[in-house]
Design a protein around this motif. Structure first.
Motif, short mmCIF file in Angstrom:
data_model
loop_
_atom_site.label_atom_id
_atom_site.label_comp_id
_atom_site.label_asym_id
_atom_site.label_seq_id
_atom_site.Cartn_x
_atom_site.Cartn_y
_atom_site.Cartn_z
N ASP A 124 26.91 -12.08 15.46
CA ASP A 124 27.53 -11.77 14.17
C ASP A 124 26.94 -12.58 13.03
O ASP A 124 27.21 -12.31 11.86
CB ASP A 124 29.04 -12.03 14.23
N LEU A 125 26.16 -13.61 13.37
CA LEU A 125 25.60 -14.50 12.34
C LEU A 125 24.07 -14.47 12.36
O LEU A 125 23.43 -15.47 12.09
CB LEU A 125 26.10 -15.94 12.56
N SER A 126 23.49 -13.33 12.68
CA SER A 126 22.04 -13.22 12.82
C SER A 126 21.30 -13.43 11.50
O SER A 126 20.14 -13.82 11.49
CB SER A 126 21.67 -11.85 13.40
N ASN A 127 21.97 -13.19 10.36
CA ASN A 127 21.31 -13.34 9.06
C ASN A 127 21.11 -14.80 8.67
O ASN A 127 20.33 -15.10 7.76
CB ASN A 127 22.12 -12.63 7.97
N SER A 128 21.83 -15.70 9.30
CA SER A 128 21.73 -17.13 8.96
C SER A 128 21.27 -17.95 10.16
O SER A 128 21.74 -19.07 10.35
CB SER A 128 23.07 -17.64 8.45
N LYS A 129 20.36 -17.39 10.97
CA LYS A 129 19.98 -18.06 12.21
C LYS A 129 19.15 -19.32 11.96
O LYS A 129 19.26 -20.29 12.73
CB LYS A 129 19.24 -17.10 13.14
N ILE A 130 18.30 -19.34 10.91
CA ILE A 130 17.48 -20.51 10.66
C ILE A 130 18.32 -21.71 10.24
O ILE A 130 18.19 -22.80 10.82
CB ILE A 130 16.40 -20.21 9.60
N MET A 165 20.28 -24.32 25.23
CA MET A 165 20.47 -22.89 25.40
C MET A 165 20.99 -22.25 24.12
O MET A 165 20.58 -21.14 23.75
CB MET A 165 21.42 -22.60 26.56
N ILE A 166 21.89 -22.94 23.43
CA ILE A 166 22.41 -22.43 22.17
C ILE A 166 21.28 -22.29 21.15
O ILE A 166 21.20 -21.29 20.42
CB ILE A 166 23.51 -23.37 21.62
N LEU A 167 20.39 -23.27 21.09
CA LEU A 167 19.25 -23.21 20.17
C LEU A 167 18.36 -22.02 20.49
O LEU A 167 17.88 -21.32 19.58
CB LEU A 167 18.45 -24.51 20.25
N TYR A 168 18.13 -21.77 21.77
CA TYR A 168 17.29 -20.63 22.18
C TYR A 168 17.95 -19.31 21.80
O TYR A 168 17.29 -18.39 21.29
CB TYR A 168 17.05 -20.70 23.69
N ILE A 169 19.26 -19.21 22.03
CA ILE A 169 19.98 -17.97 21.73
C ILE A 169 20.00 -17.69 20.23
O ILE A 169 19.92 -16.54 19.80
CB ILE A 169 21.41 -18.04 22.30
N ILE A 170 20.12 -18.74 19.42
CA ILE A 170 20.13 -18.55 17.97
C ILE A 170 18.84 -17.89 17.50
O ILE A 170 18.86 -16.98 16.66
CB ILE A 170 20.35 -19.90 17.25
#
Length: 306
Positions: A19-25, A80-85
């Protein structure tokens, strides 16, 4: 058994922060910074307590192991969270999922036991100072810490044995950024009644028993502090417990915040984000609290940087 097509699935899709793909960086940078702070802060405390003779006392010995459990806990989840982001989702095998749950659960159990032990250490120091040195000797501290680690991993092993026998007949997507016990069990086609009962019993024991013990010790500590006649004496004694009390309130506050939320589709999404409180916030705050509120740690850090 899988009656539909006879195929058993052993992989899952973690949806992460879809749901937050637009702010992944920005999200990636925030989590990366937090992870660096957790590693640097806890490793610094571990090294200081190990190398500095004036810090080799029971309270800091337990703090060192608390930091070590924080490093294990976060290193099992945040990478893992960093990779998924960055990749939006992540396919994880059932074996990897079970292993992650095992490490998360075991290190979390160890933290509960260590916090209870640290409260007992403060109880002895305040209420029975004459017996403190003889009771909290190096051999006793080693035995207590070894018992915390052993009990934490043994309790989680009993759950993992049952969890590893579950069967899954369809490829499922878990709306989480790590393997969560609830969604994983709900997707299984096996009978999970025994596993759920065991998980409830162990979780209730591990969370409630240490928390009740901590409350009991701090009631005795507060009574002892109130009996001190001078204001400076009361303040000085309370300060020796303030760091641990702050960590306890923060740790159990985040756990209760997560588990008090009732079940449901909306609450599952809420639980996913609330779980960040004890996965990320608590481990990053532990070294900060002990560094800012403890004079010995502050002085050791100053000497180290000089």
């Amino acid at each position: 058994m899988c009656y539909t097509n006879g195929t058993e699935v052993n992989k899952f899709l973690l949806l992460g922060f879809h749901d937050l793909s637009n702010s992944k960086i920005p999200l990636f940078l925030i989590f990366l910074l937090i992870y660096i702070v957790i590693l640097c802060g806890n490793i610094a405390i571990i090294c200081l307590v190990t190398l500095k003779e004036n810090l080799q006392i029971p309270m800091f010995y337990f703090l060192k192991h608390l930091g070590f459990s924080d490093v294990i806990f976060t290193s099992n989840s945040i990478p893992m969270i960093l990779y998924i982001i960055l990749n939006k989702d992540f396919t994880i095998s059932f074996a990897h999922c079970v292993f992650q749950l095992y490490i998360l659960g075991s290190s979390g159990f160890v933290q509960c036991f260590l916090l209870a032990v640290m409260s007992y250490d403060r109880y002895l120091a305040v209420c029975h100072p004459l017996h403190y040195i003889s009771t909290m000797n190096p051999n006793s501290c080693l035995t207590i810490v070894a018992g915390c680690w052993l009990l934490g991993f043994l309790l989680m092993t009993s759950e993992i044995v049952l969890l590893s026998k579950l069967q899954f007949c369809s490829f499922s997507a878990i709306d989480h950024f790590l393997c969560d016990f609830g969604p994983l069990v709900s997707f299984s086609t096996s009978d999970t009644s025994v596993l759920l009962l065991l998980d409830f019993s162990i979780s209730t024991f591990v969370i409630s028993a240490p928390f009740a013990f901590i409350i009991g010790t701090y009631i005795c500590i507060f009574i002892a502090i109130l009996r001190i006649r001078t204001r400076d004496g009361r303040q000085k004694t309370f300060l020796t417990c303030s760091s641990h009390l702050t960590v306890v309130c923060m740790y159990y506050g985040t756990l209760m915040t997560v588990y008090v939320v009732p079940s449901g589709e909306t609450s599952l999404t809420l639980k996913k984000f609330l779980s960040l409180l004890y996965i990320v916030i608590t481990p990053v705050m532990n070294p900060i609290i002990y560094s800012l509120r403890n004079k010995e740690i502050r002085e050791a850090l100053k000497k180290y940087f000089r």
